[in-house]
Design an enzyme around this catalytic site. Structure first.
Site, PDB file in Angstrom:
ATOM      1  N   SER A  38       0.723  -1.114   0.023  1.00  0.00           N
ATOM      2  CA  SER A  38       0.032   0.007   0.013  1.00  0.00           C
ATOM      3  C   SER A  38       0.984   1.347  -0.158  1.00  0.00           C
ATOM      4  O   SER A  38       0.438   2.382  -0.389  1.00  0.00           O
ATOM      5  CB  SER A  38      -1.068   0.212   1.236  1.00  0.00           C
ATOM      6  N   LYS A  90       0.690   5.041   6.630  1.00  0.00           N
ATOM      7  CA  LYS A  90       0.255   5.795   5.490  1.00  0.00           C
ATOM      8  C   LYS A  90       0.641   7.115   5.494  1.00  0.00           C
ATOM      9  O   LYS A  90       1.364   7.663   6.635  1.00  0.00           O
ATOM     10  CB  LYS A  90      -1.378   5.670   5.645  1.00  0.00           C
TER      11      LYS A  90
END
Length: 168
Positions: A38, A90
């Site tokens: 990701s 993230k």
């Protein structure tokens, strides 16, 4: 008698080192694995499920947690809003008071106080704020500063804002 004394001294020293390491890990910095794709290409650029895991390990500093000092583009580690045992890595793309919009709808959203908007660098393979909305800053566990493993990828993690991000 000498063996018992040696063992007792060794155990005391080992326990002391363990307590110091735990304190540093809990309050100041820790090393965390980055799993999955990701955040590719920032982390795990050559990830392959066929060849096994080639996870990057990153240094996470925790001084930013004192007053929640974050900037757009910072990479952070946070607890999942749906399962506190899971940790995610993230990039922050919006902070409290910022407006974001989605390329998939015509809606705009103002990030509430005490929250931030996070996204993975690999939009196609990321479970992030586009899935579960703004995350509370209280779930953030630290800011990623450096890749520390594997040796060929050791270096500073740059703060950058994705060009195709969602700021309004």
């Amino acid at each position: 008698m000498g063996t018992q004394n040696f063992l007792w001294t060794f155990a005391k020293n080992y326990f002391t080192v363990g307590l110091v390491a735990l304190t540093i890990s809990d309050r100041y910095a820790s090393i965390v694995p980055v799993r999955g794709v990701s955040m590719s290409p920032t982390f795990n650029p050559h990830h392959s499920t066929l060849m096994g895991s080639n996870d990057d390990y990153v240094l996470v500093e925790k001084f930013c947690l004192e007053k929640y000092k974050f900037s757009p583009g910072d990479v952070v580690v946070f607890c999942s809003p749906t399962d506190h045992r899971e940790k995610h890595v993230k990039r922050i793309t919006a902070l409290p008071g910022d407006w974001i919009s989605s390329p998939y709808s015509h809606d705009a959203l103002k990030i509430p106080e005490g929250h931030c908007w996070v996204e993975g660098d690999n939009f196609a393979s990321s479970l992030d704020s586009r899935s579960y909305g703004p995350i509370p800053l209280g779930l953030v566990r630290g800011r990623v500063t450096h890749v520390v493993w594997p040796p060929q990828r050791v270096g500073k993690v740059e703060r950058r804002i994705p060009q195709d991000g969602l700021p309004f």
